[in-house]
Design a protein around this motif. Structure first.
Motif, PDB file in Angstrom:
ATOM      1  N   SER A  11      -4.910  -1.544  10.077  1.00 33.36           N
ATOM      2  CA  SER A  11      -4.195  -1.439  11.342  1.00 33.36           C
ATOM      3  C   SER A  11      -5.004  -2.069  12.464  1.00 33.36           C
ATOM      4  O   SER A  11      -6.196  -1.790  12.601  1.00 33.36           O
ATOM      5  N   GLN A  12      -4.344  -2.910  13.254  1.00 31.95           N
ATOM      6  CA  GLN A  12      -5.014  -3.540  14.395  1.00 31.95           C
ATOM      7  C   GLN A  12      -5.024  -2.560  15.560  1.00 31.95           C
ATOM      8  O   GLN A  12      -3.998  -1.992  15.922  1.00 31.95           O
ATOM      9  N   ASN A  13      -6.214  -2.358  16.130  1.00 34.68           N
ATOM     10  CA  ASN A  13      -6.353  -1.440  17.263  1.00 34.68           C
ATOM     11  C   ASN A  13      -7.231  -2.121  18.310  1.00 34.68           C
ATOM     12  O   ASN A  13      -8.448  -2.063  18.249  1.00 34.68           O
ATOM     13  N   GLY A  14      -6.584  -2.802  19.271  1.00 34.00           N
ATOM     14  CA  GLY A  14      -7.348  -3.538  20.269  1.00 34.00           C
ATOM     15  C   GLY A  14      -8.042  -4.725  19.628  1.00 34.00           C
ATOM     16  O   GLY A  14      -7.425  -5.539  18.942  1.00 34.00           O
ATOM     17  N   ASP A  15      -9.341  -4.810  19.814  1.00 33.14           N
ATOM     18  CA  ASP A  15     -10.120  -5.911  19.243  1.00 33.14           C
ATOM     19  C   ASP A  15     -10.670  -5.576  17.862  1.00 33.14           C
ATOM     20  O   ASP A  15     -11.256  -6.425  17.200  1.00 33.14           O
ATOM     21  N   GLY A  16     -10.507  -4.314  17.445  1.00 34.95           N
ATOM     22  CA  GLY A  16     -11.090  -3.895  16.174  1.00 34.95           C
ATOM     23  C   GLY A  16     -10.043  -3.593  15.121  1.00 34.95           C
ATOM     24  O   GLY A  16      -8.836  -3.689  15.350  1.00 34.95           O
ATOM     25  N   LEU A  17     -10.521  -3.238  13.914  1.00 39.29           N
ATOM     26  CA  LEU A  17      -9.643  -2.896  12.805  1.00 39.29           C
ATOM     27  C   LEU A  17      -9.896  -1.459  12.389  1.00 39.29           C
ATOM     28  O   LEU A  17     -11.039  -1.038  12.231  1.00 39.29           O
ATOM     29  N   ASN A  18      -8.825  -0.697  12.224  1.00 37.68           N
ATOM     30  CA  ASN A  18      -8.914   0.641  11.660  1.00 37.68           C
ATOM     31  C   ASN A  18      -8.432   0.571  10.215  1.00 37.68           C
ATOM     32  O   ASN A  18      -7.374   0.009   9.937  1.00 37.68           O
ATOM     33  N   ILE A  19      -9.200   1.137   9.288  1.00 40.24           N
ATOM     34  CA  ILE A  19      -8.839   1.090   7.882  1.00 40.24           C
ATOM     35  C   ILE A  19      -8.369   2.469   7.435  1.00 40.24           C
ATOM     36  O   ILE A  19      -9.089   3.447   7.545  1.00 40.24           O
ATOM     37  N   ASN A  20      -7.142   2.514   6.962  1.00 38.18           N
ATOM     38  CA  ASN A  20      -6.619   3.741   6.369  1.00 38.18           C
ATOM     39  C   ASN A  20      -6.516   3.526   4.874  1.00 38.18           C
ATOM     40  O   ASN A  20      -5.661   2.782   4.407  1.00 38.18           O
ATOM     41  N   PHE A  21      -7.405   4.154   4.115  1.00 43.10           N
ATOM     42  CA  PHE A  21      -7.304   4.057   2.659  1.00 43.10           C
ATOM     43  C   PHE A  21      -6.183   4.975   2.202  1.00 43.10           C
ATOM     44  O   PHE A  21      -6.257   6.190   2.331  1.00 43.10           O
ATOM     45  N   GLN A  22      -5.122   4.364   1.671  1.00 46.80           N
ATOM     46  CA  GLN A  22      -3.971   5.120   1.212  1.00 46.80           C
ATOM     47  C   GLN A  22      -4.062   5.274  -0.309  1.00 46.80           C
ATOM     48  O   GLN A  22      -3.772   4.338  -1.039  1.00 46.80           O
ATOM     49  N   PHE A  23      -4.477   6.433  -0.768  1.00 45.10           N
ATOM     50  CA  PHE A  23      -4.541   6.694  -2.206  1.00 45.10           C
ATOM     51  C   PHE A  23      -3.164   7.185  -2.661  1.00 45.10           C
ATOM     52  O   PHE A  23      -2.816   8.343  -2.481  1.00 45.10           O
ATOM     53  N   TYR A  24      -2.389   6.286  -3.255  1.00 46.56           N
ATOM     54  CA  TYR A  24      -1.034   6.612  -3.680  1.00 46.56           C
ATOM     55  C   TYR A  24      -1.068   7.134  -5.106  1.00 46.56           C
ATOM     56  O   TYR A  24      -1.484   6.430  -6.019  1.00 46.56           O
ATOM     57  N   GLU A  25      -0.598   8.331  -5.313  1.00 46.44           N
ATOM     58  CA  GLU A  25      -0.437   8.882  -6.658  1.00 46.44           C
ATOM     59  C   GLU A  25       1.034   8.773  -7.018  1.00 46.44           C
ATOM     60  O   GLU A  25       1.879   9.486  -6.475  1.00 46.44           O
ATOM     61  N   LEU A  26       1.355   7.860  -7.933  1.00 52.24           N
ATOM     62  CA  LEU A  26       2.735   7.596  -8.301  1.00 52.24           C
ATOM     63  C   LEU A  26       3.107   8.404  -9.535  1.00 52.24           C
ATOM     64  O   LEU A  26       2.454   8.303 -10.566  1.00 52.24           O
ATOM     65  N   LYS A  27       4.151   9.190  -9.426  1.00 54.55           N
ATOM     66  CA  LYS A  27       4.634   9.991 -10.548  1.00 54.55           C
ATOM     67  C   LYS A  27       6.089   9.620 -10.839  1.00 54.55           C
ATOM     68  O   LYS A  27       6.641   8.714 -10.212  1.00 54.55           O
ATOM     69  N   LYS A  28       6.677  10.330 -11.779  1.00 51.04           N
ATOM     70  CA  LYS A  28       8.027   9.985 -12.213  1.00 51.04           C
ATOM     71  C   LYS A  28       9.026  10.047 -11.068  1.00 51.04           C
ATOM     72  O   LYS A  28       9.845   9.142 -10.900  1.00 51.04           O
ATOM     73  N   ASP A  29       8.961  11.095 -10.261  1.00 56.86           N
ATOM     74  CA  ASP A  29       9.923  11.253  -9.169  1.00 56.86           C
ATOM     75  C   ASP A  29       9.258  11.601  -7.844  1.00 56.86           C
ATOM     76  O   ASP A  29       9.913  12.096  -6.925  1.00 56.86           O
ATOM     77  N   THR A  30       7.957  11.354  -7.726  1.00 60.70           N
ATOM     78  CA  THR A  30       7.271  11.715  -6.488  1.00 60.70           C
ATOM     79  C   THR A  30       6.191  10.692  -6.141  1.00 60.70           C
ATOM     80  O   THR A  30       5.769   9.909  -6.994  1.00 60.70           O
ATOM     81  N   ILE A  31       5.789  10.710  -4.897  1.00 67.57           N
ATOM     82  CA  ILE A  31       4.613   9.974  -4.442  1.00 67.57           C
ATOM     83  C   ILE A  31       3.787  10.912  -3.576  1.00 67.57           C
ATOM     84  O   ILE A  31       4.310  11.557  -2.670  1.00 67.57           O
ATOM     85  N   THR A  32       2.494  11.006  -3.873  1.00 68.23           N
ATOM     86  CA  THR A  32       1.574  11.772  -3.049  1.00 68.23           C
ATOM     87  C   THR A  32       0.590  10.804  -2.408  1.00 68.23           C
ATOM     88  O   THR A  32       0.071   9.916  -3.075  1.00 68.23           O
ATOM     89  N   VAL A  33       0.346  10.978  -1.119  1.00 70.82           N
ATOM     90  CA  VAL A  33      -0.542  10.076  -0.399  1.00 70.82           C
ATOM     91  C   VAL A  33      -1.689  10.865   0.213  1.00 70.82           C
ATOM     92  O   VAL A  33      -1.483  11.867   0.876  1.00 70.82           O
TER      93      VAL A  33
END
Length: 371
Positions: free
Chosen positions: A56-78
């Motif tokens: 994500s761009q925030n002004g002159d710097g970068l913010n990093i959001n590590f999104q750990f996606y757990e993918l299951k049969k009918d769900t997603i956990t982040v």
């Protein structure tokens, strides 16, 4: 009656939006899943660790959001980790509730001109617990890795000394076992005895209770017949076996606990898949695809390769025994362009197709039926 109708409309709207939060999502016919990205954000997929991260761009710097996606049969956990990602980021490793970032810090001014690797440990709330300079001279763009489990941790890097008037350039592969405070418990250095090659680790895996497998580019910055080397070390850092081979690039390195085999996917006049057992015996049968490789992933039993042959896309399944090769139908035709990133992911015994279009700010996740 009007109130009930309004509630039904609101509920249907919420289900149609399918917005991710930090809880499990249980929605009937959840896939295909679509997420519109923020205009200041971009998504990237780390194939080595099977997770998405958002920049994500925030002004002159970068913010990093590590999104750990757990993918299951009918769900997603982040699970989101917000940190300031350092330059020359090389690897991330999760250990219990903590996670470790490995990056190279370049030094080009002052008396100390060497660049070194930095290890930083964060707690579950993304607060820095420990930061340490590992004091190993190298180029900033040299590869390095953190591998292991909750009990043992290993740091793998190269070491480089530039040529001067007295000696030629020299490189080494360095494997170090480190404790939770990043102190070195055991360390082995492997160097080019005849100085006819240079070490540059390209891929690395840790096999629990067995050892470490490293694939190195032996040419570094110079083309010398595109040489590579695969090497296996035990947990005391003794070399068990090695083999040289030629390739244009290394795509993937993996292993199967069940079959006790190592897999290596390379690009050389197409896509090749090779297997070795833990003792270094190479499987005679090799798989060679003339079609373009788009993405791949693996389970403990199989490797899945998404390829493009003219206008047709296929997913090929190869089991680690080397006896079975199958085709899997895609849920839809895939539009492939330079601005669109396509990834296969295998999580929770299910195969997924992840499409990221940062130009259109769109994420799409499809579930692939393997019956």
């Amino acid at each position: 009656m009007k109130i009930k109708l309004i509630l039904v409309i609101i509920l249907l709207s919420l289900l149609a939006c399918q917005k991710i939060d930090k809880t499990n999502l249980n929605v009937k016919k959840f896939y295909p899943y679509t997420l519109k990205l923020n205009k200041n954000s971009s998504l990237w997929y780390d194939r080595n660790h099977d997770f998405l991260y958002e920049v994500s761009q925030n002004g002159d710097g970068l913010n990093i959001n590590f999104q750990f996606y757990e993918l299951k049969k009918d769900t997603i956990t982040v699970n989101t980790k917000k940190i300031e990602l350092p330059p020359f980021y090389k690897d991330i490793f999760t250990q219990k509730n903590d996670f470790i970032i490995l990056h190279t810090e370049p030094r080009t001014l002052g008396k100390n001109l060497k660049s070194t690797d930095i290890l930083t440990k964060y707690d579950e709330n993304s607060r820095i617990l420990l930061k340490k300079d590992m004091d190993i001279s190298k180029y900033p763009n040299g590869n390095c890795f953190i591998v292991g489990n909750n009990e043992r941790l290993f740091y793998i890097s190269d070491w480089f000394a530039a040529a001067n008037s007295k000696r030629a350039a020299e490189s080494k592969l360095i494997i170090s076992e480190i404790d939770t405070s990043f102190n070195i418990l055991n360390q082995k250095l492997f160097k080019n005895k005849n100085r006819d090659f240079d070490y540059n680790p390209a891929k690395c895996i840790f096999i629990e209770n067995i050892g470490i497998v490293i694939v190195s580019d032996m040419s570094y910055f110079e083309i010398k017949g595109l040489p590579f080397k695969i090497e296996m070390f035990d947990l005391d850092l003794n070399k068990k076996w090695s083999e040289n081979f030629e390739a244009n690039s290394i795509v993937s390195l993996g292993y199967s606990k069940t079959e006790k085999k190592i897999s290596l996917v390379i690009e050389k006049e197409g896509t090749k898949v090779n297997f070795w057992d833990y003792e270094g015996k190479k499987q005679e049968k090799q798989y060679h695809f003339n079609s373009d490789l788009i993405s791949l992933t693996s389970s403990d039993d199989n490797i899945f390769l998404l390829t493009k042959n003219q206008e047709k896309n296929d997913i090929t399944k190869i089991d680690f025994s080397g006896k079975v090769i199958d085709k899997i139908n895609l849920p839809k035709n895939i539009e492939i362009n330079k601005k669109k990133e396509i990834n296969l992911a295998y999580q929770e015994n299910q195969l997924f197709l992840i499409s990221i279009d940062n130009d259109k700010k769109l994420l799409e996740i499809d579930k692939i039926t393997m019956e």
